[in-house]
Design an enzyme around this catalytic site. Structure first.
Site, PDB file in Angstrom:
ATOM      1  N   CYS A  93       1.275 -19.575 -28.866  1.00  0.00           N
ATOM      2  CA  CYS A  93       2.242 -19.248 -27.814  1.00  0.00           C
ATOM      3  C   CYS A  93       1.694 -19.582 -26.428  1.00  0.00           C
ATOM      4  O   CYS A  93       0.721 -18.979 -25.978  1.00  0.00           O
ATOM      5  CB  CYS A  93       2.591 -17.761 -27.923  1.00  0.00           C
ATOM      6  SG  CYS A  93       3.543 -17.116 -26.545  1.00  0.00           S
ATOM      7  N   CYS A  96       1.851 -16.729 -23.866  1.00  0.00           N
ATOM      8  CA  CYS A  96       0.840 -15.717 -24.198  1.00  0.00           C
ATOM      9  C   CYS A  96      -0.498 -16.080 -23.553  1.00  0.00           C
ATOM     10  O   CYS A  96      -1.194 -15.224 -23.013  1.00  0.00           O
ATOM     11  CB  CYS A  96       0.664 -15.597 -25.710  1.00  0.00           C
ATOM     12  SG  CYS A  96       2.136 -15.029 -26.573  1.00  0.00           S
TER      13      CYS A  96
END
Length: 168
Positions: A93, A96
């Site tokens: 991600c 993230c």
């Protein structure tokens, strides 16, 4: 623990006739000589000695934000005597990775007042399912074992600070 992120090979400044190559002082970089120039063949008649500039990055556990998993979820988060910030993330991600430094800074800033943990949703899908995580990154603040607030997405530090201050 440090890991090599990327390697860049540049000619030594002393090997360049009239060029002066200067690199700014950067933390986390190391200049290492190459082991063998056999794999660095170029079309030039003269191949100058080469140096590898290696960038190292700290692992998230080294900065103070520990991973929490199924077996230790209860003791670390639910039974905590302090408020707990939990980041739900995954290695693939991009957003993230953008919020990791923010979480690391908050963990340092609120040390002793707030506990911070990270949950890899790929490894601990049961925890993510239990709390209805459908989008990552998601940051949840727990107090007295109860979910108090959730913030979804890579948000600025000020947004998370505002949420944290409500529960201290």
């Amino acid at each position: 623990m440090a890991g090599v992120l990327e390697t860049l090979i540049v000619p030594r400044a002393s090997a360049l006739p009239s060029a002066s190559v200067r690199f700014p002082q950067l933390r986390g970089l190391k200049m290492l000589p190459t082991r063998s120039s056999a794999n660095l063949r170029t079309n030039h008649k003269f191949a100058p000695p080469r140096t590898r500039i290696v960038c190292e990055a700290q692992d998230t556990a080294a900065v103070g934000v520990a991973a929490v998993t199924d077996p230790d979820w209860q003791s670390n988060v639910i039974e905590s005597d302090l408020p707990v910030l939990v980041e739900f993330w995954a290695p693939w991600c991009g957003p993230c990775r953008m919020i990791h430094p923010v979480i690391d800074k908050l963990a340092k800033d609120y040390a002793g007042k707030l506990k911070c943990f990270k949950v890899n949703t790929d490894d601990c899908s049961s925890i993510a399912t239990q709390y209805g995580i459908r989008s990552i990154p998601t940051v949840i603040i727990f107090k007295n074992g109860e979910k108090k607030e959730a913030v979804i997405g890579a948000v600025p530090e000020s947004t998370l600070t505002t949420c944290i201050e409500k529960y201290l």
